[in-house]
Design a protein around this motif. Structure first.
Motif, PDB file in Angstrom:
ATOM      1  N   GLU A  96       0.303   9.943  20.245  1.00  0.00           N
ATOM      2  CA  GLU A  96       1.305   9.212  21.008  1.00  0.00           C
ATOM      3  C   GLU A  96       2.387   8.634  20.099  1.00  0.00           C
ATOM      4  N   CYS A  97       1.994   8.134  18.933  1.00  0.00           N
ATOM      5  CA  CYS A  97       2.984   7.517  18.047  1.00  0.00           C
ATOM      6  C   CYS A  97       4.050   8.519  17.605  1.00  0.00           C
ATOM      7  N   LYS A  98       3.674   9.774  17.387  1.00  0.00           N
ATOM      8  CA  LYS A  98       4.652  10.808  17.006  1.00  0.00           C
ATOM      9  C   LYS A  98       5.582  11.115  18.183  1.00  0.00           C
ATOM     10  N   ALA A  99       5.020  11.180  19.373  1.00  0.00           N
ATOM     11  CA  ALA A  99       5.849  11.410  20.560  1.00  0.00           C
ATOM     12  C   ALA A  99       6.834  10.259  20.732  1.00  0.00           C
ATOM     13  N   ARG A 100       6.349   9.036  20.548  1.00  0.00           N
ATOM     14  CA  ARG A 100       7.220   7.861  20.662  1.00  0.00           C
ATOM     15  C   ARG A 100       8.388   7.945  19.682  1.00  0.00           C
ATOM     16  N   GLU A 101       8.087   8.283  18.445  1.00  0.00           N
ATOM     17  CA  GLU A 101       9.131   8.383  17.418  1.00  0.00           C
ATOM     18  C   GLU A 101      10.144   9.472  17.757  1.00  0.00           C
ATOM     19  N   ALA A 102       9.647  10.644  18.135  1.00  0.00           N
ATOM     20  CA  ALA A 102      10.539  11.770  18.432  1.00  0.00           C
ATOM     21  C   ALA A 102      11.475  11.446  19.594  1.00  0.00           C
ATOM     22  N   ILE A 103      10.938  10.883  20.657  1.00  0.00           N
ATOM     23  CA  ILE A 103      11.760  10.530  21.824  1.00  0.00           C
ATOM     24  C   ILE A 103      12.750   9.422  21.456  1.00  0.00           C
ATOM     25  N   ALA A 104      12.298   8.440  20.693  1.00  0.00           N
ATOM     26  CA  ALA A 104      13.180   7.340  20.280  1.00  0.00           C
ATOM     27  C   ALA A 104      14.340   7.854  19.425  1.00  0.00           C
ATOM     28  N   MET A 105      14.105   8.898  18.646  1.00  0.00           N
ATOM     29  CA  MET A 105      15.162   9.457  17.796  1.00  0.00           C
ATOM     30  C   MET A 105      16.106  10.371  18.568  1.00  0.00           C
ATOM     31  N   GLY A 106      15.719  10.770  19.788  1.00  0.00           N
ATOM     32  CA  GLY A 106      16.633  11.559  20.601  1.00  0.00           C
ATOM     33  C   GLY A 106      16.111  12.882  21.122  1.00  0.00           C
ATOM     34  N   ALA A 107      14.860  13.225  20.834  1.00  0.00           N
ATOM     35  CA  ALA A 107      14.297  14.463  21.397  1.00  0.00           C
ATOM     36  C   ALA A 107      14.162  14.308  22.912  1.00  0.00           C
ATOM     37  N   GLN A 108      14.388  15.388  23.643  1.00  0.00           N
ATOM     38  CA  GLN A 108      14.256  15.350  25.101  1.00  0.00           C
ATOM     39  C   GLN A 108      12.855  15.699  25.557  1.00  0.00           C
ATOM     40  N   ALA A 109      12.107  16.395  24.703  1.00  0.00           N
ATOM     41  CA  ALA A 109      10.763  16.810  25.117  1.00  0.00           C
ATOM     42  C   ALA A 109       9.839  16.873  23.905  1.00  0.00           C
ATOM     43  N   TYR A 110       8.557  16.675  24.191  1.00  0.00           N
ATOM     44  CA  TYR A 110       7.515  16.703  23.169  1.00  0.00           C
ATOM     45  C   TYR A 110       6.369  17.535  23.720  1.00  0.00           C
ATOM     46  N   VAL A 111       6.127  18.700  23.104  1.00  0.00           N
ATOM     47  CA  VAL A 111       5.128  19.645  23.596  1.00  0.00           C
ATOM     48  C   VAL A 111       4.145  19.963  22.474  1.00  0.00           C
ATOM     49  N   LEU A 112       2.871  20.009  22.823  1.00  0.00           N
ATOM     50  CA  LEU A 112       1.834  20.346  21.852  1.00  0.00           C
ATOM     51  C   LEU A 112       1.681  21.864  21.744  1.00  0.00           C
ATOM     52  N   LYS A 113       1.475  22.336  20.526  1.00  0.00           N
ATOM     53  CA  LYS A 113       1.297  23.774  20.311  1.00  0.00           C
ATOM     54  C   LYS A 113       0.051  24.302  21.007  1.00  0.00           C
ATOM     55  N   GLN A 114      -0.907  23.451  21.267  1.00  0.00           N
ATOM     56  CA  GLN A 114      -2.138  23.868  21.949  1.00  0.00           C
ATOM     57  C   GLN A 114      -1.925  24.090  23.444  1.00  0.00           C
ATOM     58  N   SER A 115      -0.789  23.692  23.976  1.00  0.00           N
ATOM     59  CA  SER A 115      -0.524  23.789  25.414  1.00  0.00           C
ATOM     60  C   SER A 115      -0.165  25.209  25.837  1.00  0.00           C
ATOM     61  N   SER A 116      -0.222  25.429  27.135  1.00  0.00           N
ATOM     62  CA  SER A 116       0.110  26.749  27.674  1.00  0.00           C
ATOM     63  C   SER A 116       1.623  26.972  27.669  1.00  0.00           C
ATOM     64  N   ARG A 117       1.995  28.227  27.810  1.00  0.00           N
ATOM     65  CA  ARG A 117       3.426  28.537  27.877  1.00  0.00           C
ATOM     66  C   ARG A 117       4.063  27.899  29.104  1.00  0.00           C
ATOM     67  N   HIS A 118       3.281  27.674  30.157  1.00  0.00           N
ATOM     68  CA  HIS A 118       3.827  27.054  31.369  1.00  0.00           C
ATOM     69  C   HIS A 118       4.232  25.607  31.098  1.00  0.00           C
ATOM     70  N   VAL A 119       3.475  24.908  30.259  1.00  0.00           N
ATOM     71  CA  VAL A 119       3.856  23.545  29.862  1.00  0.00           C
ATOM     72  C   VAL A 119       5.159  23.603  29.066  1.00  0.00           C
ATOM     73  N   LEU A 120       5.259  24.553  28.142  1.00  0.00           N
ATOM     74  CA  LEU A 120       6.496  24.702  27.365  1.00  0.00           C
ATOM     75  C   LEU A 120       7.671  25.021  28.280  1.00  0.00           C
ATOM     76  N   PHE A 121       7.496  25.942  29.228  1.00  0.00           N
ATOM     77  CA  PHE A 121       8.585  26.299  30.134  1.00  0.00           C
ATOM     78  C   PHE A 121       9.011  25.105  30.982  1.00  0.00           C
ATOM     79  N   THR A 122       8.044  24.310  31.438  1.00  0.00           N
ATOM     80  CA  THR A 122       8.363  23.105  32.210  1.00  0.00           C
ATOM     81  C   THR A 122       9.140  22.120  31.345  1.00  0.00           C
ATOM     82  N   ALA A 123       8.722  21.973  30.098  1.00  0.00           N
ATOM     83  CA  ALA A 123       9.426  21.079  29.174  1.00  0.00           C
ATOM     84  C   ALA A 123      10.861  21.541  28.944  1.00  0.00           C
TER      85      ALA A 123
END
Length: 166
Positions: A96-123
């Motif tokens: 969570e702390c990495k997601a918090r940092e990335a979003i705070a710096m301006g990223a629009q989405a945070y996706v884990l590599k372990q997730s399915s392609r459908h999660v990536l497409f939704t992101a």
């Protein structure tokens, strides 16, 4: 087999990833399922800014653990220069702390590599619509999709702890 949505054909996509196999797979997903061509691939954090100057991408899929410069710092630099740039973090850091940092710096989405392609497409779809997305596996927010403008405050914990800053 195409995804249920298409990214605008004029969108320039760049992949920032230091593992060639992951980069190849990401590019293949974008090409095969979203009919998009990647304009550049960058494997070193120090080369990202110059690649953006050359290619002026609209969308970047970025790993956080890069040689040369970490992804969080890169996001901040890029957003200062290109505020319109859509950055989707694709990472193995299931914290969570990495997601918090990335979003705070301006990223629009945070996706884990372990997730399915459908999660990536939704992101990708959510981010391109100007909204924020955090991988549902992190159990943050309302099922991953968060309103644009709320992205800086989606985590109500406030300041990072000493441990989170490490």
């Amino acid at each position: 087999m195409r995804s249920s949505f298409e990214i605008d054909e004029n969108i320039k996509v760049m992949v920032v990833e230091d593992h060639a196999l992951v980069c190849d797979g990401t590019e293949n997903l974008l090409t095969t399922h979203l009919n998009r061509t990647v304009v550049d691939r960058v494997s070193n954090g120090l080369d990202v800014y110059a690649a953006c100057q050359r290619n002026v991408p609209d969308l970047i899929l970025m790993d956080l653990g890069l040689p040369g410069m970490n992804g969080i710092d890169i996001i901040g630099r890029l957003k200062k220069r290109w505020s319109h740039l859509c950055i989707v973090v694709l990472t193995a850091y299931a914290m969570e702390c990495k997601a918090r940092e990335a979003i705070a710096m301006g990223a629009q989405a945070y996706v884990l590599k372990q997730s399915s392609r459908h999660v990536l497409f939704t992101a990708l779809k959510t981010a391109m619509l100007g909204k924020c997305f955090v991988d549902p596996a992190l159990h943050i927010g309302d099922g991953g999709m968060l309103e644009s403008g709320v992205n800086k405050n989606i985590f109500s914990k406030g300041e990072l702890t000493k441990r989170e800053k490490q």
